[in-house]
Design a protein around this motif. Structure first.
Motif, mmCIF file in Angstrom:
data_model
loop_
_atom_site.group_PDB
_atom_site.id
_atom_site.type_symbol
_atom_site.label_atom_id
_atom_site.label_comp_id
_atom_site.label_asym_id
_atom_site.label_seq_id
_atom_site.Cartn_x
_atom_site.Cartn_y
_atom_site.Cartn_z
ATOM 1 N N ARG A 29 0.814 -1.215 0.000
ATOM 2 C CA ARG A 29 0.000 0.000 0.000
ATOM 3 C C ARG A 29 0.847 1.264 0.000
ATOM 4 O O ARG A 29 0.321 2.359 -0.024
ATOM 5 N N THR A 30 2.168 1.124 0.095
ATOM 6 C CA THR A 30 3.036 2.284 0.112
ATOM 7 C C THR A 30 3.490 2.618 -1.298
ATOM 8 O O THR A 30 3.299 1.847 -2.230
ATOM 9 N N ARG A 31 4.146 3.764 -1.431
ATOM 10 C CA ARG A 31 4.600 4.205 -2.736
ATOM 11 C C ARG A 31 5.988 3.661 -3.034
ATOM 12 O O ARG A 31 6.679 3.154 -2.154
ATOM 13 N N ARG A 116 8.814 -2.129 -7.183
ATOM 14 C CA ARG A 116 8.657 -0.716 -7.550
ATOM 15 C C ARG A 116 10.015 -0.038 -7.539
ATOM 16 O O ARG A 116 10.806 -0.246 -6.614
ATOM 17 N N SER A 118 12.707 3.348 -8.103
ATOM 18 C CA SER A 118 12.912 4.798 -8.038
ATOM 19 C C SER A 118 13.362 5.303 -9.406
ATOM 20 O O SER A 118 13.616 4.530 -10.328
#
Length: 468
Positions: A29-31, A116, A118
Motif C-alpha cells: 500500500r506504500t509508494r 517498484r 525509483s
C-alpha cells in the motif's frame, strides 16, 4: 549437477526473484522508493557532491524517501548490471559500488521488494587499471584442465552414449577433455568405468570424473572420489553446492581422506557457485586451501543468474581471485545462449589470463552452440580490473575466514571466526601500517596484494566441531 536448483539458489541469493513476489500487505500500500541524490562517503569535494566520482568498492550515500534496509540498489551500464543491498549506517543510507561494475557513467536506482523502482541517478565510476592476473601461489593450472572441456551429466543422453560419436563431435569442436559424472554423494554412477576411460582415451580425449558431494558422509564421498581415480580418471572435480554450506569440518575430513587415498599431486578441481559473497557459509577456503584442489572452476552461468556475460564474469573473477588456485571457469551452453554470448565468454576469460575453460553440458547443448565453440576464439582484449572484495567491520563469511587465515601468520592470537570484528580490524590496520599502507582496516586492492603474500594458517575445523 542440479542445474535448476542451482539457478534458483543463485537468483534467490541475488534478490532477483523478489520482484512481484511480495505478499499483499502494508508494503503493497506504500509508494515506490524515491531517490533524490547520491554523494561520496566521505563527501570531501563540492564536485563530488554534485556528481559522485567513486572507485569500485567505495561507499556511496543515498538520499531519498521510503528507503529501507535490504532494498536492492542496481548499478546498470550498457553491457550489464549488478546489484547490492541498501544498508543503514551512521552516515545514512549507504551501499558499496559492487566489484565487477564497469567504469564510466552508471545508472543507479532503488527497487523495493514489490518491484517498484525509483528514478535513475547517474554515478561516475572511475576507471580501474587493466587486469594483470596475479600469479597463483598454488602454481600453474594443471595440464589436464587447460584448453577446452565439455561436461557430461548423463552419458546415455550425450550422443546416445556412443563413445565414437562423442570423440568425433568433441574433436570437431576443439574439445580436449570430457568431465563425466562418477558419483552422487556416496553412490557410484556405473557410467564412469575403466572401459569408458579407455574408449575416451582411444578417441584422443582426456577423461575426467566429477562427483557431486553433500557432506553427509565425507569419508564415503572421498572413497568414491578415490574409486574414480583408480578407474583411470585423468583428473577429479568436486562439485560442492548448497548442501555443503556451514560444513567446514566435513570439508576438511573429505579433503584429508581424499588426498590420503590419491596422493598430493593428482589433479583435483573444485567447482561451485561463482558468487562467493552470496554463499558466505560455503567452505571455499577448505576446498581451495594449499594441498586441496589445484584448480578453481566457478560455474559462470550468466543466463541462470540473470546477468550479462561481462557483469557475471567480472564479479566472479573479483571474488574468486582471492583463493590463489588457478581459474578454469565453466560457461553455459544450456538455456540456449546466443552465439555472441558464448564468444564473449571465451574472450573475457582469455583476457583475464585463464588457461582453460569448459561448458555445461553435452546433453543440453544445441547444435549451433557446438558450431560456435568450434569457431576460432576472439582475441583477448584489454579489460579494466573488476576490483577486489571490500571487507570491513561487520563483514562475515568465507572471505573473512580467508583473510583471517592469512593475517594469523603475523598475528597468531587472531581468532579465525568468519566475523570481521575489532580484533580483525586491529590486526589488519597494524599490517597495513607495517607495509606502508594507510591503516584503513578495510581491504582494498593494495591491501589484498600484501595480505595474500602471507602464508595460510591452517585451522583444525574437525577439532573445533568436536569441542563445540
Amino acid at each position: 549437477m542440479r542445474r535448476f536448483r542451482h539457478a534458483v539458489t543463485i537468483l534467490a541469493s541475488a534478490g532477483l526473484l523478489a520482484a512481484g513476489l511480495a505478499p499483499a500487505g502494508a508494503e503493497g500500500r506504500t509508494r515506490a522508493p524515491v531517490l533524490t541524490g547520491l554523494r561520496c562517503v566521505p563527501a570531501t569535494k563540492a564536485s563530488c557532491r554534485a556528481r559522485p566520482r567513486v572507485q569500485i568498492g567505495q561507499q556511496v550515500a543515498l538520499r531519498g524517501r521510503g528507503l529501507k534496509a535490504g532494498m536492492r540498489v542496481s548499478f546498470r551500464w550498457s553491457r550489464g548490471a549488478l546489484a547490492t543491498k541498501l544498508r543503514r549506517t551512521k552516515t545514512g543510507w549507504v551501499v558499496r559500488v559492487p566489484v565487477g561494475v564497469k567504469a564510466g557513467t552508471i545508472s543507479v536506482r532503488v527497487t523495493d521488494r514489490a518491484g517498484r523502482r525509483s528514478r535513475v541517478i547517474r554515478l561516475v565510476v572511475l576507471p580501474q587499471p587493466v587486469v594483470r592476473p596475479r600469479p597463483s601461489e598454488g602454481g600453474p593450472l594443471p595440464a589436464v584442465f587447460r584448453g577446452d572441456g565439455m561436461w557430461i551429466w548423463e552419458l546415455a543422453k550425450s550422443s546416445a552414449g556412443n563413445v565414437t560419436a562423442i570423440g568425433l563431435k568433441a574433436r570437431a569442436a576443439g574439445i580436449e577433455t570430457v568431465f563425466v559424472k562418477s558419483s552422487d554423494g556416496a553412490t557410484p554412477w556405473p557410467q564412469f568405468s575403466p572401459e569408458l576411460v579407455q574408449a575416451l582415451h582411444a578417441q584422443g580425449l582426456r577423461a575426467c570424473a566429477w562427483q557431486f558431494v553433500y557432506g553427509a558422509d565425507p569419508a564415503a564421498e572421498a572413497a568414491q572420489g578415490a574409486r574414480a581415480v583408480a578407474t583411470g580418471a585423468d583428473c577429479l572435480v568436486i562439485d560442492v553446492e548448497s548442501k555443503y554450506e556451514g560444513r567446514y569440518a566435513q570439508a576438511q575430513q573429505y579433503v584429508t581422506a581424499l588426498r590420503a587415498a590419491i596422493g598430493p599431486e593428482f589433479p583435483v578441481g573444485f567447482t561451485s557457485f561463482p558468487y562467493v559473497d552470496f554463499h558466505p557459509r560455503l567452505p571455499y577456503s577448505v576446498f581451495l586451501a594449499p594441498g586441496a584442489a589445484q584448480a578453481n572452476m566457478p560455474q559462470v552461468y550468466w543466463k541462470a543468474i540473470g546477468g550479462s556475460v561481462d557483469a557475471v564474469s567480472a564479479k566472479t573473477f573479483a571474488h574468486n581471485r582471492l583463493y590463489d588456485a588457478p581459474l578454469a571457469p565453466l560457461g553455459q551452453t544450456y538455456q540456449s545462449p546466443a552465439p555472441s554470448e558464448l564468444q564473449r565468454f571465451r574472450q573475457i576469460w582469455s583476457s583475464y589470463g585463464v588457461g582453460g575453460l569448459s561448458w555445461w553440458s553435452w546433453q543440453a547443448s544445441p547444435e549451433y552452440a557446438w558450431e560456435t565453440v568450434a569457431a576460432p576464439a576472439p582475441p583477448p582484449v584489454a579489460l579494466a580490473d573488476p576490483g577486489w572484495p571490500v571487507l570491513a567491520v561487520k563483514s562475515k563469511g568465507d572471505e573473512v575466514i580467508w583473510l583471517q587465515q592469512h593475517l594469523a601468520s603475523v598475528t597468531p592470537t587472531l581468532p579465525v571466526t568468519g566475523t570481521f570484528g575489532p580484533d580483525t580490524a586491529q590486526a589488519l590496520a597494524a599490517y597495513q601500517t607495517a607495509r606502508g599502507l594507510p591503516p584503513t582496516a578495510e581491504t582494498d586492492p593494495a591491501t589484498w596484494q600484501v595480505v595474500l603474500a602471507l602464508p595460510v594458517t591452517p585451522v583444525d575445523w574437525v577439532a573445533r566441531a568436536g569441542s563445540a
